[in-house]
Design a protein around this motif. Structure first.
Motif, PDB file in Angstrom:
ATOM      1  N   ASP A  94     -35.652  34.963 -36.562  1.00  0.00           N
ATOM      2  CA  ASP A  94     -35.057  36.493 -37.065  1.00  0.00           C
ATOM      3  C   ASP A  94     -35.910  37.570 -36.787  1.00  0.00           C
ATOM      4  OD1 ASP A  94     -33.050  34.791 -38.105  1.00  0.00           O
ATOM      5  OD2 ASP A  94     -33.848  34.742 -39.877  1.00  0.00           O
ATOM      6  N   GLU A  95     -36.959  37.748 -36.824  1.00  0.00           N
ATOM      7  CA  GLU A  95     -38.018  38.694 -36.556  1.00  0.00           C
ATOM      8  C   GLU A  95     -37.988  38.946 -35.319  1.00  0.00           C
ATOM      9  OE1 GLU A  95     -42.683  39.471 -36.304  1.00  0.00           O
ATOM     10  OE2 GLU A  95     -42.264  38.460 -38.108  1.00  0.00           O
ATOM     11  N   LEU A  96     -37.766  38.355 -34.172  1.00  0.00           N
ATOM     12  CA  LEU A  96     -37.741  38.438 -32.689  1.00  0.00           C
ATOM     13  C   LEU A  96     -36.531  38.840 -32.389  1.00  0.00           C
ATOM     14  CD1 LEU A  96     -40.349  36.114 -31.239  1.00  0.00           C
ATOM     15  CD2 LEU A  96     -40.722  38.216 -31.334  1.00  0.00           C
ATOM     16  N   GLN A  97     -35.606  38.656 -33.051  1.00  0.00           N
ATOM     17  CA  GLN A  97     -34.064  39.073 -32.714  1.00  0.00           C
ATOM     18  C   GLN A  97     -34.124  40.866 -32.508  1.00  0.00           C
ATOM     19  OE1 GLN A  97     -30.846  37.343 -32.758  1.00  0.00           O
ATOM     20  NE2 GLN A  97     -32.117  35.531 -32.478  1.00  0.00           N
ATOM     21  N   ASP A  98     -34.801  41.260 -33.365  1.00  0.00           N
ATOM     22  CA  ASP A  98     -34.902  42.910 -33.236  1.00  0.00           C
ATOM     23  C   ASP A  98     -36.063  43.288 -32.464  1.00  0.00           C
ATOM     24  OD1 ASP A  98     -32.630  43.337 -34.915  1.00  0.00           O
ATOM     25  OD2 ASP A  98     -33.711  43.050 -36.569  1.00  0.00           O
ATOM     26  N   ASP A  99     -36.887  42.479 -31.485  1.00  0.00           N
ATOM     27  CA  ASP A  99     -37.793  42.806 -30.738  1.00  0.00           C
ATOM     28  C   ASP A  99     -37.417  43.320 -29.489  1.00  0.00           C
ATOM     29  OD1 ASP A  99     -40.927  42.514 -30.431  1.00  0.00           O
ATOM     30  OD2 ASP A  99     -40.068  42.416 -28.583  1.00  0.00           O
ATOM     31  N   LYS A 100     -37.567  44.661 -29.494  1.00  0.00           N
ATOM     32  CA  LYS A 100     -37.094  45.517 -28.157  1.00  0.00           C
ATOM     33  C   LYS A 100     -37.910  44.986 -26.787  1.00  0.00           C
ATOM     34  CE  LYS A 100     -36.498  50.249 -26.605  1.00  0.00           C
ATOM     35  NZ  LYS A 100     -36.645  51.647 -26.809  1.00  0.00           N
ATOM     36  N   ASP A 101     -38.914  44.817 -26.968  1.00  0.00           N
ATOM     37  CA  ASP A 101     -39.533  44.163 -25.510  1.00  0.00           C
ATOM     38  C   ASP A 101     -38.970  42.821 -25.207  1.00  0.00           C
ATOM     39  OD1 ASP A 101     -41.691  46.158 -25.582  1.00  0.00           O
ATOM     40  OD2 ASP A 101     -42.865  45.004 -27.045  1.00  0.00           O
ATOM     41  N   LEU A 102     -38.635  41.994 -26.156  1.00  0.00           N
ATOM     42  CA  LEU A 102     -37.993  40.766 -25.779  1.00  0.00           C
ATOM     43  C   LEU A 102     -36.737  41.013 -25.149  1.00  0.00           C
ATOM     44  CD1 LEU A 102     -38.102  37.693 -25.862  1.00  0.00           C
ATOM     45  CD2 LEU A 102     -37.235  37.691 -28.320  1.00  0.00           C
ATOM     46  N   ALA A 103     -35.949  41.919 -26.013  1.00  0.00           N
ATOM     47  CA  ALA A 103     -34.795  42.175 -25.418  1.00  0.00           C
ATOM     48  C   ALA A 103     -34.764  42.841 -24.222  1.00  0.00           C
ATOM     49  CB  ALA A 103     -34.010  43.250 -26.391  1.00  0.00           C
TER      50      ALA A 103
ATOM     51  N   LEU B 284     -27.250  40.605 -23.214  1.00  0.00           N
ATOM     52  CA  LEU B 284     -27.150  41.688 -24.322  1.00  0.00           C
ATOM     53  C   LEU B 284     -26.225  40.957 -25.446  1.00  0.00           C
ATOM     54  CD1 LEU B 284     -27.750  44.377 -25.315  1.00  0.00           C
ATOM     55  CD2 LEU B 284     -25.659  45.532 -24.086  1.00  0.00           C
ATOM     56  N   LYS B 285     -25.274  40.067 -25.340  1.00  0.00           N
ATOM     57  CA  LYS B 285     -24.504  39.595 -26.377  1.00  0.00           C
ATOM     58  C   LYS B 285     -25.328  38.743 -27.393  1.00  0.00           C
ATOM     59  CE  LYS B 285     -23.125  35.184 -24.048  1.00  0.00           C
ATOM     60  NZ  LYS B 285     -21.769  34.895 -23.280  1.00  0.00           N
ATOM     61  N   HIS B 286     -26.504  38.445 -26.989  1.00  0.00           N
ATOM     62  CA  HIS B 286     -27.175  37.579 -28.169  1.00  0.00           C
ATOM     63  C   HIS B 286     -28.266  38.459 -28.627  1.00  0.00           C
ATOM     64  CE1 HIS B 286     -25.637  33.979 -26.544  1.00  0.00           C
ATOM     65  NE2 HIS B 286     -25.825  34.312 -25.276  1.00  0.00           N
ATOM     66  N   ALA B 287     -28.086  39.818 -28.551  1.00  0.00           N
ATOM     67  CA  ALA B 287     -29.040  40.896 -29.112  1.00  0.00           C
ATOM     68  C   ALA B 287     -28.564  41.138 -30.309  1.00  0.00           C
ATOM     69  CB  ALA B 287     -29.374  42.040 -27.973  1.00  0.00           C
ATOM     70  N   SER B 288     -29.520  41.490 -31.446  1.00  0.00           N
ATOM     71  CA  SER B 288     -29.173  41.995 -32.433  1.00  0.00           C
ATOM     72  C   SER B 288     -28.165  43.375 -32.229  1.00  0.00           C
ATOM     73  CB  SER B 288     -30.346  42.446 -33.538  1.00  0.00           C
ATOM     74  OG  SER B 288     -31.206  43.586 -32.689  1.00  0.00           O
ATOM     75  N   GLN B 289     -27.386  43.718 -33.380  1.00  0.00           N
ATOM     76  CA  GLN B 289     -26.753  44.917 -33.426  1.00  0.00           C
ATOM     77  C   GLN B 289     -27.435  45.969 -32.991  1.00  0.00           C
ATOM     78  OE1 GLN B 289     -24.332  44.734 -36.964  1.00  0.00           O
ATOM     79  NE2 GLN B 289     -22.573  43.800 -35.990  1.00  0.00           N
ATOM     80  N   GLN B 290     -28.645  46.019 -33.818  1.00  0.00           N
ATOM     81  CA  GLN B 290     -29.652  47.258 -33.614  1.00  0.00           C
ATOM     82  C   GLN B 290     -29.977  47.432 -32.113  1.00  0.00           C
ATOM     83  OE1 GLN B 290     -33.231  46.816 -35.928  1.00  0.00           O
ATOM     84  NE2 GLN B 290     -34.310  48.095 -34.504  1.00  0.00           N
ATOM     85  N   LEU B 291     -30.365  46.356 -31.371  1.00  0.00           N
ATOM     86  CA  LEU B 291     -30.581  46.408 -30.038  1.00  0.00           C
ATOM     87  C   LEU B 291     -29.283  46.887 -29.272  1.00  0.00           C
ATOM     88  CD1 LEU B 291     -33.468  43.643 -29.876  1.00  0.00           C
ATOM     89  CD2 LEU B 291     -33.811  46.033 -29.891  1.00  0.00           C
TER      90      LEU B 291
END
Length: 185
Positions: free
Chosen positions: A39-48, A59-66
């Motif tokens: 959950d924490e890494l779901q919002d990690d910009k570097d990972l995205a 991108l379809k698996h990225a959080s809504q924020q990303l």
């Protein structure tokens, strides 16, 4: 770690899926890395950014924020214009730069753009200059714009069928289409 089996990350422990170093490596090798990240890494910009730079549909698996992050979405649409479909509605509708990057990268990206941006001359010119068939998704007004249609048929003569009736009868436009594609008529 490399594998062609989607979902393989689901078999790893939560602690590994929460390890940023491990997931950064995985994001370069598995298109679903964001889906299985903690959950924490779901919002990690570097990972995205690593994921979307490597896989056209990450991108379809990225959080809504990303999916609403300009940098992440720009990286994604630069990989594949179709990633625009996974961007936030706000970016699809209002971020001209992202939409231009998308339509310059994939022939069907203009279809995903908002009606307003399909009527934007700069956006449509970026699309048809690279993919003439994108004229199909332009506004009616731009299908009647001689410069836009000429750019489209100069790239893909068969795009003539998407032009307004008036421009389908315009000698300059028809000659540009036939010059590009002999059987455009």
């Amino acid at each position: 770690m490399a594998t062609n089996r989607p979902g393989w990350l689901g078999h790893f422990s939560e602690s590994l899926r929460a390890d940023k170093r491990f997931m950064l490596k995985a994001a370069g090798e598995d298109r679903e890395a964001l889906r299985f990240a903690s959950d924490e890494l779901q919002d990690d910009k570097d990972l995205a950014l690593v994921a979307v730079s490597n896989f056209d549909d990450a991108l379809k698996h990225a959080s809504q924020q990303l999916q609403a992050d300009t940098d992440v979405v720009l990286a994604a649409v630069s990989k594949s214009g179709l990633a625009l479909q996974y961007a936030s509605h706000e970016l699809q509708a209002n971020n001209k730069g992202i939409v231009i990057a998308a339509v310059s990268n994939h022939r069907d990206a203009l279809e995903i753009a908002s009606q307003e941006l399909r009527a934007d001359r700069d956006v449509v010119l970026a699309a048809v200059s690279r993919f003439g068939s994108a004229l199909e998704h332009a506004s009616q007004a731009l299908k009647a714009d001689k410069d836009v249609v000429t750019a489209a048929v100069g790239n893909f003569g068969l795009a003539l069928k998407y032009a307004s009736q008036e421009l389908q009868a315009d000698i300059d436009v028809v000659l540009a289409a036939v010059t590009n594609t002999g059987h455009a008529l």
